[in-house]
Design a protein around this motif. Structure first.
Motif, PDB file in Angstrom:
ATOM      1  N   GLU A 110      37.158  50.193  36.843  1.00  0.00           N
ATOM      2  CA  GLU A 110      38.439  49.550  37.132  1.00  0.00           C
ATOM      3  C   GLU A 110      39.578  50.299  36.449  1.00  0.00           C
ATOM      4  O   GLU A 110      40.624  50.559  37.064  1.00  0.00           O
ATOM      5  N   LEU A 135      28.665  48.932  45.457  1.00  0.00           N
ATOM      6  CA  LEU A 135      29.395  47.741  45.875  1.00  0.00           C
ATOM      7  C   LEU A 135      28.738  47.096  47.094  1.00  0.00           C
ATOM      8  O   LEU A 135      28.698  45.866  47.215  1.00  0.00           O
ATOM      9  N   THR A 192      34.576  42.228  41.810  1.00  0.00           N
ATOM     10  CA  THR A 192      35.765  42.487  42.641  1.00  0.00           C
ATOM     11  C   THR A 192      36.749  41.329  42.616  1.00  0.00           C
ATOM     12  O   THR A 192      37.576  41.199  43.518  1.00  0.00           O
ATOM     13  N   TYR A 221      39.550  42.479  38.521  1.00  0.00           N
ATOM     14  CA  TYR A 221      39.325  43.838  39.040  1.00  0.00           C
ATOM     15  C   TYR A 221      40.215  44.097  40.255  1.00  0.00           C
ATOM     16  O   TYR A 221      39.723  44.311  41.366  1.00  0.00           O
ATOM     17  N   LEU A 253      39.515  47.637  41.915  1.00  0.00           N
ATOM     18  CA  LEU A 253      38.204  47.691  42.571  1.00  0.00           C
ATOM     19  C   LEU A 253      38.224  46.897  43.860  1.00  0.00           C
ATOM     20  O   LEU A 253      37.653  47.304  44.874  1.00  0.00           O
ATOM     21  N   ASN A 254      38.912  45.756  43.836  1.00  0.00           N
ATOM     22  CA  ASN A 254      39.009  44.923  45.028  1.00  0.00           C
ATOM     23  C   ASN A 254      39.723  45.676  46.148  1.00  0.00           C
ATOM     24  O   ASN A 254      39.246  45.726  47.294  1.00  0.00           O
ATOM     25  N   TRP A 308      37.555  48.634  47.471  1.00  0.00           N
ATOM     26  CA  TRP A 308      36.459  48.219  48.339  1.00  0.00           C
ATOM     27  C   TRP A 308      36.971  47.788  49.710  1.00  0.00           C
ATOM     28  O   TRP A 308      36.383  48.136  50.739  1.00  0.00           O
TER      29      TRP A 308
END
Length: 314
Positions: free
Chosen positions: A199, A234, A247, A252, A255-256, A259
């Motif tokens: 992250e 993921l 996520t 995060y 990261l969210n 993805w």
């Protein structure tokens, strides 16, 4: 170009790493699905291809390569119209970053996470993908069946005794590990630490890309082998029902966003997002072929009995 064939199973974590590299490089390859639920990877013919009896295995001409990270390296060097590099030179700053993050993600104990969460569903935050998940009894049955079949095959093929003995030892140890809740908890806590570091790295890349007005990935402006490792990780978290743990937009955010964006990438969509549906189709077609084969055999026997009956009653 030499003949290229990939032995894999769609839902296999490490198979996805190999497939994603080939798809990213636009390399045409023949697909050879090895059915893990039916222990096809333990069959003597496959052990002669890969002595470890594991997927993926990449065939290039008459050579065979195992270990998914090595296959990524090989795929990156195969002739391709796509000049983008997945594995930058190790002496470059980007290459060093890619090598660092590839190893950090690969070091995570994904097998223990996968089967441990299956055994102990209280680790999940959302409904898992039922076609991939197994309960505790399912995991136990699968591995015990694997051990029984390996022992049978070992007796039938004494020349492969050493390979089967190694696989049996490994399977027994994994069965112990996957039911060790304390170990699973430790592995997940360690994963929390790694994902927090990822992250932070994505935050740096997002800030830098904002200044340049460019898109960003884990190690810069290019999709690399490090992103392959992160994407399949993921994707596996999604299947297991633990993706929200890593996520959560509040904890995060980068990261969210990462993805959400990467799921739209064609290679990721094909290999990771659609792997459950692909696995279902394969297993369904496999059952149909078996049913048709059995029905055909039954029909042949029926005809033979009828002909014999007619002959005897002449």
């Amino acid at each position: 170009m030499k003949n290229i064939e990939l032995y894999f199973f769609p839902s296999s974590f490490y198979s996805q790493r190999a497939r994603l590299s080939l798809e990213e490089k636009g390399i045409k390859y023949k697909e050879r699905i090895i059915c893990l639920p039916d222990n096809e990877h333990n069959q003597p013919w496959f052990l002669k291809v890969n002595p470890n009896g594991e997927v993926p295995t990449l065939q290039v001409g008459n050579e065979y390569f195992s270990e998914s990270e090595k296959i990524v390296d090989i795929a990156d060097k195969l002739p391709s119209d796509i000049k983008h590099t997945l594995v930058p030179f190790s002496n470059s700053p980007e290459g060093q970053h890619v090598a660092f993050w590839r190893k950090k993600i690969d070091d995570l104990d994904i097998r223990t996470i996968t089967f441990g969460v299956s055994v102990y569903p209280d680790f999940t935050q959302e409904k898992p993908t039922e076609s991939i998940m197994q309960n505790a009894q399912g995991v136990k049955d699968r591995f015990e069946k694997n051990i029984r079949e390996s022992k049978t095959l070992m007796n039938e093929h004494p020349e492969l005794k050493e390979m089967y003995e190694r696989k049996i030892r490994l399977t027994k140890q994994r069965l112990i590990d996957f039911f060790d809740k304390e170990k699973i908890t430790t592995v997940l806590v360690s994963t929390d630490t790694t994902m927090a570091e990822i992250e932070q790295q994505l935050c740096k890349m997002a800030d830098a890309s904002g200044l340049r007005g460019a898109d960003y990935f884990l190690c810069g402006e290019s999709f690399t082998a490090a992103d392959i490792n992160l994407c399949i990780l993921l994707g596996r978290f999604k299947v297991l029902g633990i993706l929200p743990r890593f996520t959560d937009p509040k904890k995060y955010p980068n990261l969210n966003k990462y993805w959400q964006r990467l799921q739209k990438r064609p290679s990721v969509e094909k290999v990771i997002i659609n792997n459950v549906a692909e696995t279902k189709r394969f297993m369904f077609c496999r059952k149909i072929r078996r049913y048709c084969g059995a029905a055909a055999a039954f029909g042949v026997v029926g005809v033979a009995v009828w002909l014999a009956y007619r002959h005897l009653n002449r």
